[in-house]
Design a protein around this motif. Sequence first.
Motif, short mmCIF file in Angstrom:
data_model
loop_
_atom_site.label_atom_id
_atom_site.label_comp_id
_atom_site.label_asym_id
_atom_site.label_seq_id
_atom_site.Cartn_x
_atom_site.Cartn_y
_atom_site.Cartn_z
N VAL A 58 8.98 3.06 -0.60
CA VAL A 58 8.13 1.87 -0.67
C VAL A 58 8.61 0.86 0.37
O VAL A 58 9.81 0.59 0.48
CB VAL A 58 8.15 1.25 -2.08
N ILE A 86 -2.36 5.65 2.80
CA ILE A 86 -1.55 4.50 2.45
C ILE A 86 -1.85 4.21 0.98
O ILE A 86 -3.01 4.28 0.55
CB ILE A 86 -1.82 3.27 3.35
N VAL A 87 -0.80 3.95 0.20
CA VAL A 87 -0.95 3.73 -1.23
C VAL A 87 -0.40 2.34 -1.55
O VAL A 87 0.77 2.05 -1.24
CB VAL A 87 -0.22 4.81 -2.05
N ASP A 88 -1.24 1.48 -2.15
CA ASP A 88 -0.79 0.12 -2.45
C ASP A 88 -0.05 0.05 -3.78
O ASP A 88 0.09 1.05 -4.48
CB ASP A 88 -1.96 -0.87 -2.39
N GLU A 89 0.41 -1.14 -4.13
CA GLU A 89 1.22 -1.32 -5.33
C GLU A 89 0.48 -1.00 -6.62
O GLU A 89 1.10 -0.78 -7.66
CB GLU A 89 1.78 -2.74 -5.38
N LYS A 93 -5.30 4.59 -3.21
CA LYS A 93 -5.07 5.40 -2.01
C LYS A 93 -6.20 5.20 -1.02
O LYS A 93 -7.36 5.28 -1.37
CB LYS A 93 -5.06 6.89 -2.39
N LYS A 117 0.93 -5.27 5.72
CA LYS A 117 0.73 -4.87 4.33
C LYS A 117 1.95 -5.28 3.52
O LYS A 117 3.03 -5.51 4.07
CB LYS A 117 0.56 -3.34 4.21
N ARG A 118 1.80 -5.30 2.20
CA ARG A 118 2.91 -5.58 1.28
C ARG A 118 2.96 -4.51 0.20
O ARG A 118 1.92 -4.04 -0.25
CB ARG A 118 2.74 -6.94 0.61
N ASN A 119 4.18 -4.14 -0.19
CA ASN A 119 4.41 -3.21 -1.30
C ASN A 119 3.52 -1.96 -1.20
O ASN A 119 2.62 -1.77 -1.99
CB ASN A 119 4.20 -3.91 -2.64
N PHE A 120 3.83 -1.12 -0.26
CA PHE A 120 3.03 0.08 -0.04
C PHE A 120 3.94 1.24 0.35
O PHE A 120 5.11 1.06 0.68
CB PHE A 120 2.01 -0.15 1.08
N TYR A 121 3.38 2.44 0.29
CA TYR A 121 4.04 3.61 0.87
C TYR A 121 2.97 4.45 1.54
O TYR A 121 1.78 4.26 1.32
CB TYR A 121 4.84 4.41 -0.15
#
Length: 142
Positions: A58, A86-89, A93, A117-121
């Motif tokens: 993350v 990209i997957v957000d908090e 997806k 972006k914030r808090n993503f993987y």
Amino acid sequence: KQWYQRRVRGARFRGSTFTNGTGPDVDHTTGKASGFYMLFEAHLGVRQGEEGYLTSPVFMESGPSCKIDFHYHMKGKNMGILELFIVDENGNKTSLWKKDKEQGDNWNADSVRIGHKRNFYVQFVATKGLGSQGDIALDDIK
């Protein structure tokens, strides 16, 4: 931080793949059979439509010029799909990039903009095609 994989046949690999008519034979970084790459193996024990995942840690925040660079290898007459998400908090997806069909017997380079972006993987998802000749490999992910 380390990337991790789930439900991947082969995972970290080096040298030629086990199935004729696929690839790669060498990694992208060194161009040698002794170098490593990530492999999504499409051998006969894997069912059509089965997915393999390679997931980043993350990231708390990225800058406006954030991007992901990578090399991919997709050789075989039964090629499936390689997709980058990209997957957000909240677990939402969004597809950023997608390839299907054979892409030749070479390492291909691509770069995908992520932006601020914030808090993503990010997550690569490889989906097996119809037969065993459809190995997908990734290398030099930055």
